[in-house]
Design a protein around this motif. Structure first.
Motif, PDB file in Angstrom:
ATOM      1  N   SER A   1      -3.900   0.262  -4.109  1.00  0.00           N
ATOM      2  CA  SER A   1      -3.453  -1.127  -3.941  1.00  0.00           C
ATOM      3  C   SER A   1      -1.931  -1.253  -3.985  1.00  0.00           C
ATOM      4  CB  SER A   1      -4.105  -2.039  -4.978  1.00  0.00           C
ATOM      5  OG  SER A   1      -3.651  -1.735  -6.274  1.00  0.00           O
ATOM      6  N   THR A   2      -1.276  -0.479  -4.840  1.00  0.00           N
ATOM      7  CA  THR A   2       0.186  -0.548  -4.943  1.00  0.00           C
ATOM      8  C   THR A   2       0.855  -0.200  -3.620  1.00  0.00           C
ATOM      9  OG1 THR A   2       0.136  -0.025  -7.299  1.00  0.00           O
ATOM     10  CG2 THR A   2       2.216   0.388  -6.143  1.00  0.00           C
ATOM     11  N   PHE A   3       0.320   0.786  -2.926  1.00  0.00           N
ATOM     12  CA  PHE A   3       0.946   1.248  -1.692  1.00  0.00           C
ATOM     13  C   PHE A   3       0.199   0.806  -0.435  1.00  0.00           C
ATOM     14  CE2 PHE A   3       2.506   4.019  -5.031  1.00  0.00           C
ATOM     15  CZ  PHE A   3       3.861   3.804  -4.866  1.00  0.00           C
ATOM     16  N   GLY A   4      -0.796  -0.074  -0.614  1.00  0.00           N
ATOM     17  CA  GLY A   4      -1.497  -0.636   0.537  1.00  0.00           C
ATOM     18  C   GLY A   4      -2.258   0.387   1.351  1.00  0.00           C
ATOM     19  N   ILE A   5      -2.774   1.402   0.702  1.00  0.00           N
ATOM     20  CA  ILE A   5      -3.519   2.447   1.408  1.00  0.00           C
ATOM     21  C   ILE A   5      -4.960   1.970   1.590  1.00  0.00           C
ATOM     22  CG2 ILE A   5      -4.368   4.827   1.323  1.00  0.00           C
ATOM     23  CD1 ILE A   5      -1.874   5.466  -0.420  1.00  0.00           C
ATOM     24  N   GLU A   6      -5.348   1.782   2.836  1.00  0.00           N
ATOM     25  CA  GLU A   6      -6.704   1.326   3.144  1.00  0.00           C
ATOM     26  C   GLU A   6      -7.501   2.365   3.909  1.00  0.00           C
ATOM     27  OE1 GLU A   6      -6.518  -2.486   5.009  1.00  0.00           O
ATOM     28  OE2 GLU A   6      -5.426  -3.378   3.337  1.00  0.00           O
ATOM     29  N   ALA A   7      -6.822   3.333   4.487  1.00  0.00           N
ATOM     30  CA  ALA A   7      -7.497   4.383   5.256  1.00  0.00           C
ATOM     31  C   ALA A   7      -6.595   5.611   5.273  1.00  0.00           C
ATOM     32  CB  ALA A   7      -7.761   3.908   6.676  1.00  0.00           C
ATOM     33  N   GLY A   8      -7.186   6.745   5.634  1.00  0.00           N
ATOM     34  CA  GLY A   8      -6.413   7.973   5.744  1.00  0.00           C
ATOM     35  C   GLY A   8      -6.345   8.730   4.434  1.00  0.00           C
ATOM     36  N   PRO A   9      -5.421   9.675   4.367  1.00  0.00           N
ATOM     37  CA  PRO A   9      -5.308  10.531   3.178  1.00  0.00           C
ATOM     38  C   PRO A   9      -4.959   9.728   1.922  1.00  0.00           C
ATOM     39  CG  PRO A   9      -3.936  11.363   4.970  1.00  0.00           C
ATOM     40  CD  PRO A   9      -4.452  10.031   5.392  1.00  0.00           C
TER      41      PRO A   9
END
Length: 124
Positions: free
Chosen positions: A23-31
């Protein structure tokens, strides 16, 4: 990413740590494991196996353990062993780890069963 099961009750919960990272870095898909540049920006590319190994060794040393004999590969073996001890089927473990056969997977799990049903365990 809702593929992470379970909830923890300690401050060292890996599920919570992963959710905060995503959530902090907005990672929704991928590695999930990605490099961070000197400006503290998270990249889109996955960490190399060598980078993961370096991080594992540094964190072990910081925790007071001898990092010799550990690598990023240790994380995969630890997952396979923990999943087997928790009762996950070998098929499900192999689906996650990418092992092609039960024979190869068993190389990761056997040491984790060292104290299962061990007569000395009742003394500890």
């Amino acid at each position: 990413m809702s593929a992470v099961p379970g909830r923890c009750r300690t401050r060292w919960c890996p599920v919570t740590a992963l959710e905060v990272w995503l959530s902090t870095f907005g990672i929704e898909a991928g590695p999930i494991l990605r490099g961070i540049n000197r400006h503290r920006r998270v990249g889109d590319q996955r960490l190399s196996g060598e980078a993961v190994s370096i991080i594992v060794k540094k964190r072990l040393a910081a925790a007071g353990f001898d990092p010799e004999g550990y690598s990023g590969h240790s994380l995969r073996a630890g997952f396979a062993t923990s999943a087997a001890q928790a009762g996950a089927s070998s098929w499900k473990i192999r689906q996650q780890t990418g092992h092609a056969s039960d024979a190869m997977l068993s190389r990761y799990i056997r040491d984790g069963e060292l104290f299962v049903d061990n007569a000395a365990g009742s003394l500890l």
